[in-house]
Design a protein around this motif. Structure first.
Motif, PDB file in Angstrom:
ATOM      1  N   CYS A 141       0.552   3.846  -9.556  1.00 34.60           N
ATOM      2  CA  CYS A 141       1.571   3.087  -8.834  1.00 34.60           C
ATOM      3  C   CYS A 141       2.882   3.882  -8.863  1.00 34.60           C
ATOM      4  O   CYS A 141       3.289   4.358  -9.919  1.00 34.60           O
ATOM      5  N   CYS A 195       5.387   1.683 -11.549  1.00 38.35           N
ATOM      6  CA  CYS A 195       5.127   1.577 -12.986  1.00 38.35           C
ATOM      7  C   CYS A 195       4.293   2.745 -13.519  1.00 38.35           C
ATOM      8  O   CYS A 195       4.094   2.866 -14.724  1.00 38.35           O
ATOM      9  N   CYS A 200       1.761  -1.642  -6.920  1.00 35.37           N
ATOM     10  CA  CYS A 200       0.571  -2.315  -7.467  1.00 35.37           C
ATOM     11  C   CYS A 200       0.780  -3.826  -7.509  1.00 35.37           C
ATOM     12  O   CYS A 200       1.883  -4.335  -7.330  1.00 35.37           O
ATOM     13  N   CYS A 229       3.503  -5.015 -10.026  1.00 26.69           N
ATOM     14  CA  CYS A 229       4.893  -4.757  -9.629  1.00 26.69           C
ATOM     15  C   CYS A 229       5.311  -5.701  -8.505  1.00 26.69           C
ATOM     16  O   CYS A 229       6.474  -6.081  -8.413  1.00 26.69           O
TER      17      CYS A 229
HETATM   18 ZN   LIG Z   1       3.105  -0.902 -10.490  1.00 27.64          ZN
END
Ligand SMILES: [Zn+2]
Length: 206
Positions: A92, A95, A111, A114
């Motif tokens: 991602c 993150c 993702c 998130c």
């Molecule tokens: Zn993420």
């Protein structure tokens, strides 16, 4: 954010199924492709979501960079060599965790976590279907213009008989809808409890 703290977010709960996503497995070929620019072949992606530049880091990790909304989104390709299947993951851009899917929003790839997307549970999907069916049957009886046609808080028991319809036919159709509404509500209440968590229950305990 600790679990159960949803503070009125239940109404705007977003589900993974509402978004397009890209899957790690479609990028298998990218592991061995020459570095450079590529365009994903997809109808649902914007021009910015389609175009990527493939590079490789010093330690041999392949990176796809998408420029979306003037911001570079770097997605790394990571093979899980610990499993026999050699599963491929994409990271991602926010993150940096390994993911099987990234979701497409207007200004990013990100993702599920998130974006705070939820998986719809089985009971939520069943209830959704039931609600759609109730609304469809209501429209067949009272028409699209009836003001409360989509309002699930209004029950049809006292709604008037459409002109020219036989009473018997009307009562059969209406009773069918009432029966579905009676099945809908216990499930909906369970979901409200789940969605509101402790806050919903607190109101009733005080
Ligand atoms: Zn993420």
């Amino acid at each position: 954010m600790p679990k159960g703290h949803h503070y009125g977010r239940a109404q705007t709960r977003a589900y993974t199924t509402e978004y397009h996503r890209i899957s790690a497995k479609v990028f298998k070929g990218v592991l061995t492709a020459p570095l450079g620019g590529y365009t994903l072949n997809s109808d649902y992606l914007s021009r910015e979501h389609k175009h990527l530049t493939l590079t490789e880091s010093d330690n041999g990790i392949r990176l796809m960079t998408f420029t979306i909304n003037d911001k570079p989104h770097q997605i790394a390709l990571k093979l899980d060599s610990s499993s026999a299947s050699n599963k491929l993951y994409i990271t991602c851009p926010y993150c940096h965790k390994r993911r099987q899917h990234l979701y497409v929003i207007k200004t990013a790839y990100a993702c599920r976590e998130c974006l705070n997307l939820h998986y719809a549970s089985q009971s939520e999907r069943i209830n959704e279907r039931l609600m759609r069916r109730i609304r469809k049957l209501r429209k067949e009886l009272w028409g699209y213009d009836w003001p409360e046609i989509n309002n699930m808080f209004q029950q049809v028991a006292y709604w008037p008989k459409p002109k020219f319809m036989r009473w018997k036919t009307f009562e059969q159709k209406r009773d069918k809808i009432t029966e579905l509404e009676n099945r809908y509500w216990p499930m909906a209440v369970t979901q409200f409890k789940t969605n509101f968590g402790d806050h919903f229950m607190a109101d009733y305990n005080n």
